[in-house]
Write a protein that holds these residues in place. Structure first.
Motif, PDB file in Angstrom:
ATOM      1  N   MET A  57     -33.411 -53.417  27.905  1.00 45.02           N
ATOM      2  CA  MET A  57     -34.537 -52.493  28.110  1.00 45.02           C
ATOM      3  C   MET A  57     -34.773 -52.243  29.600  1.00 45.02           C
ATOM      4  O   MET A  57     -35.103 -51.129  30.011  1.00 45.02           O
ATOM      5  CB  MET A  57     -35.809 -53.060  27.474  1.00 45.02           C
ATOM      6  N   VAL A  58     -34.607 -53.285  30.414  1.00 41.06           N
ATOM      7  CA  VAL A  58     -34.829 -53.142  31.857  1.00 41.06           C
ATOM      8  C   VAL A  58     -33.821 -52.168  32.452  1.00 41.06           C
ATOM      9  O   VAL A  58     -34.162 -51.247  33.213  1.00 41.06           O
ATOM     10  CB  VAL A  58     -34.735 -54.506  32.561  1.00 41.06           C
ATOM     11  N   SER A  60     -32.127 -55.763  21.857  1.00 40.49           N
ATOM     12  CA  SER A  60     -31.823 -56.484  23.098  1.00 40.49           C
ATOM     13  C   SER A  60     -32.908 -56.246  24.125  1.00 40.49           C
ATOM     14  O   SER A  60     -32.902 -55.210  24.817  1.00 40.49           O
ATOM     15  CB  SER A  60     -30.463 -56.041  23.657  1.00 40.49           C
ATOM     16  N   PRO A  61     -33.834 -57.167  24.287  1.00 38.00           N
ATOM     17  CA  PRO A  61     -34.876 -57.007  25.318  1.00 38.00           C
ATOM     18  C   PRO A  61     -34.281 -56.920  26.718  1.00 38.00           C
ATOM     19  O   PRO A  61     -34.831 -56.235  27.587  1.00 38.00           O
ATOM     20  CB  PRO A  61     -35.718 -58.282  25.156  1.00 38.00           C
ATOM     21  N   GLU A  62     -33.139 -57.593  26.941  1.00 41.22           N
ATOM     22  CA  GLU A  62     -32.554 -57.585  28.276  1.00 41.22           C
ATOM     23  C   GLU A  62     -32.104 -56.187  28.702  1.00 41.22           C
ATOM     24  O   GLU A  62     -32.231 -55.786  29.871  1.00 41.22           O
ATOM     25  CB  GLU A  62     -31.347 -58.540  28.335  1.00 41.22           C
ATOM     26  N   LEU A  69     -38.332 -47.513  20.975  1.00 37.49           N
ATOM     27  CA  LEU A  69     -38.464 -48.661  21.877  1.00 37.49           C
ATOM     28  C   LEU A  69     -38.603 -49.969  21.099  1.00 37.49           C
ATOM     29  O   LEU A  69     -38.077 -51.012  21.517  1.00 37.49           O
ATOM     30  CB  LEU A  69     -39.672 -48.460  22.796  1.00 37.49           C
ATOM     31  N   ALA A  70     -39.314 -49.906  19.967  1.00 34.06           N
ATOM     32  CA  ALA A  70     -39.479 -51.115  19.159  1.00 34.06           C
ATOM     33  C   ALA A  70     -38.122 -51.599  18.632  1.00 34.06           C
ATOM     34  O   ALA A  70     -37.813 -52.809  18.670  1.00 34.06           O
ATOM     35  CB  ALA A  70     -40.434 -50.830  17.998  1.00 34.06           C
ATOM     36  N   MET A 122     -35.163 -50.839  19.927  1.00 32.48           N
ATOM     37  CA  MET A 122     -34.342 -51.247  21.076  1.00 32.48           C
ATOM     38  C   MET A 122     -34.730 -52.640  21.550  1.00 32.48           C
ATOM     39  O   MET A 122     -33.863 -53.454  21.906  1.00 32.48           O
ATOM     40  CB  MET A 122     -34.504 -50.233  22.209  1.00 32.48           C
ATOM     41  N   ALA A 123     -36.033 -52.911  21.564  1.00 29.97           N
ATOM     42  CA  ALA A 123     -36.486 -54.245  21.975  1.00 29.97           C
ATOM     43  C   ALA A 123     -35.998 -55.305  20.995  1.00 29.97           C
ATOM     44  O   ALA A 123     -35.656 -56.433  21.394  1.00 29.97           O
ATOM     45  CB  ALA A 123     -38.007 -54.265  22.078  1.00 29.97           C
ATOM     46  N   ALA A 124     -35.974 -54.949  19.708  1.00 25.87           N
ATOM     47  CA  ALA A 124     -35.481 -55.905  18.711  1.00 25.87           C
ATOM     48  C   ALA A 124     -33.983 -56.156  18.891  1.00 25.87           C
ATOM     49  O   ALA A 124     -33.498 -57.274  18.650  1.00 25.87           O
ATOM     50  CB  ALA A 124     -35.767 -55.378  17.301  1.00 25.87           C
ATOM     51  N   TYR A 183     -29.706 -45.347  20.393  1.00 27.88           N
ATOM     52  CA  TYR A 183     -31.173 -45.279  20.506  1.00 27.88           C
ATOM     53  C   TYR A 183     -31.615 -44.851  21.897  1.00 27.88           C
ATOM     54  O   TYR A 183     -32.628 -44.157  22.063  1.00 27.88           O
ATOM     55  CB  TYR A 183     -31.784 -46.637  20.172  1.00 27.88           C
ATOM     56  N   PHE A 237     -27.751 -49.652  20.337  1.00 23.63           N
ATOM     57  CA  PHE A 237     -28.692 -49.559  21.451  1.00 23.63           C
ATOM     58  C   PHE A 237     -28.440 -48.292  22.274  1.00 23.63           C
ATOM     59  O   PHE A 237     -29.386 -47.600  22.661  1.00 23.63           O
ATOM     60  CB  PHE A 237     -28.565 -50.799  22.344  1.00 23.63           C
TER      61      PHE A 237
END
Length: 552
Positions: free
Chosen positions: A160-161, A156-158, A149-150, A152-154, A282, A279
């Motif tokens: 993640m939703v 593209s945070p968008e 998750l870390a 993936m957030a790095a 992951y 992404f």
């Protein structure tokens, strides 16, 4: 036994070092696996798209190195995990076996052997898998998920939703499926126990089946049991497939949503192609830990069924408890037995007998007679302390049996029963069970005195002694008792399977060999009781002294 998993996690406490080692190796292997999609992103964005072959070559080299290291770390982790898992399994199985060894004969009389084997094998293994895998798999899943998750957030945070919008649906679905899985698992375990019980019973009674011609009926019943088990297995597997397929379907929908949203981001230039590819990889890696954590809910229900079946064994009360500070028999003990107003019943049922009161002087031959089923063997079980009397007490050389170490008591009181068990192995090995440190000469002498030496000490006796005749099995049991050299010898119909002449010879040998020691002889044959100084008849109201013509 507390019917929860928390006490069982104590099985891991002695192996904390191994747990830490396995978790560390697992974390290292997972970190190497997480590096590969990031390297793939670097290869695509900075190598292929930028047309830099040196970056492509370097990225491929690093990916190969990470894969080799991950493989080596995975093998290292698997070795130590297998060692830890096996150790916990065997310790738990040994705990159950140790408890079974302390249970009274009545437990094994009412509980099918196949059912016990099913619980010790399949159910104990299921509990062990949950106890070990829960700790290791959940911790590893959390580590991998947090790392994934870390990254993936790095990237593209968008996205993640879009990736985890359906996660709550998965959680609700798994929780709804859990009770049904528990029911199916319990029924499958019960069918497995029925199969095991039938096979154990049938294989032990093949000769009887051949005599009465029941093979076709037994084969039909076996086929019916197999069909019932298959039906339950198919239901359980179908349900498991559906339960397992729901997360996969939702993961597929999540991947489609990621590609849809990611494609839009790539097209407007806010996300690179390499980042999108990484992404999605992951996301696939994250699905594993998520499914593992969700699967623990279902695994817990399966394991709970097995835990309850194992707990049923461990909750069986032991009939006798060794004293905390046992008293030793005096050095000059001679085997005097005293029954003081003894009463006994099985499980609070109608008393088997009551008011049993008698003194058996040391060194004499005592005959014990009574109607079949009156409780003669039960009285001997009390003397051997497989049970404690519900009223009164039994003394050996003036000491209450409850104050003696049961193992020491059973060494000093030998019982040769009508159906004395015989273990697979040789005649010598069976005799040696009474005293493992005995010499070969001592074993040979015991065999000769019991009139079984002529068969050869290294002769295999077969499973449960089936290679021997009934009389040979009784002689073998008598040889064990002779080697044990007890203070008190109990012969419970011990020569019922031999001919009259052999029975008289063995009885005369016992009288000669054990002259001066207490002998309790249970027999329906009057000539076996010849020489008894005391003959007692057991009734439901106690022991009645009968007249005898001779003394020993």
């Amino acid at each position: 036994m507390t019917r929860g998993f928390r006490p069982l996690f104590g099985l891991l406490r002695p192996h904390v070092g191994a747990v830490v080692l396995v978790l560390g190796a697992s974390a290292a292997s997972s970190a190497l696996a997480l590096a590969q999609p990031w390297l793939a992103k670097h290869l695509i964005d900075d190598g292929l798209i930028a047309r830099r072959m040196d970056v492509v070559a370097a990225s491929c080299g690093l990916m190969l190195a990470a894969a080799v290291l991950s493989l080596a770390m995975g093998a290292f982790n698997r070795w130590h995990y297998l060692t830890l898992s096996g150790t916990v399994l065997f310790r738990l199985r040994e705990r159950v076996f140790g408890h079974l060894q302390r249970l009274p004969p009545s437990f094994f009389a009412r509980r099918p052997t196949g059912d016990i084997l099913s619980r010790m094998d399949g159910d104990v293994a299921e509990v062990q898998r949950f106890v070990v895998d829960t700790v290791l798999a959940s911790v590893n899943a959390v580590l991998v998920l947090v790392g994934t998750l870390a990254v993936m957030a790095a990237l593209s945070p968008e996205l993640m939703v879009a990736a985890f919008v359906l996660l709550p649906v998965q959680v609700v679905a798994v929780r709804r499926l859990r009770p049904r899985l528990e029911t199916l698992t319990r029924r499958l375990r019960e069918r497995s126990a029925e199969l095991s019980g039938f096979l154990v019973e049938s294989l032990q009674s093949v000769k009887l089946a051949q005599v009465v011609g029941s093979q076709p009926r037994d084969a039909a019943r076996f086929a019916a049991l197999n069909a019932g088990y298959l039906a339950e297995l198919r239901r359980a597997e179908l349900f498991a497939a559906v339960a397992g397929g729901i997360p996969g379907l939702l993961n597929g929908l999540a991947a489609a949503a990621v590609f849809l949203a990611g494609g839009a981001l790539v097209m407007d230039g806010s996300l690179t192609i390499g980042a999108l590819v990484a992404f999605t990889v992951y996301l696939g890696r994250a699905a594993g830990p998520v499914n593992t954590l969700l699967g623990l809910i279902l695994a817990q229900r399966r394991a709970r069924v097995s835990l309850e079946r194992v707990a049923d064994l461990l909750d069986e009360p032991v009939a006798v408890v060794p004293p905390a500070d046992p008293v030793a028999l005096p050095a000059d003990a001679r085997g005097a037995v005293r029954f003081e107003d003894v009463g006994f019943s099985h499980g609070g049922e109608r008393p088997v007998f009551s008011g049993v009161d008698a003194t058996l002087p040391a060194g004499v031959k005592v005959g014990l007679v009574g109607a079949s089923g009156i409780g003669k063997s039960t009285l001997i079980d009390l003397l051997h302390r497989h049970y404690d009397p519900h009223a009164g007490r039994i003394l050996l050389d003036g000491i209450d049996l409850r104050r003696l170490d049961p193992a020491e008591l059973r060494r000093r009181v030998a019982v040769v029963a009508q159906d004395s068990p015989v273990m697979a192995g040789t005649i010598a090995a069976n005799i040696r069970l009474a005293r493992p440190e005995a010499s070969d000469d001592e074993i040979g002498r015991a065999a000769e005195l019991a009139e079984i030496g002529h068969l050869g000490l290294e002769t295999p006796v077969g499973e449960r002694g089936l290679a021997l005749s009934g009389g040979e099995r009784q002689r073998l049991a008598l040889a064990r008792a002779l080697l044990q050299d007890p203070l008190v010898l109990v012969l419970d119909e011990a020569v019922s399977a031999v001919d009259a002449d052999s029975a008289r010879r063995i009885a005369a040998s016992v009288d000669a060999l054990f002259a001066g020691r207490t002998r309790i002889v249970i027999s329906h044959h009057a000539d076996i009781l010849d020489g008894a100084a005391l003959v007692l008849e057991l009734t439901s109201a106690g022991l009645i002294r009968r007249p005898t013509e001779s003394a020993a």
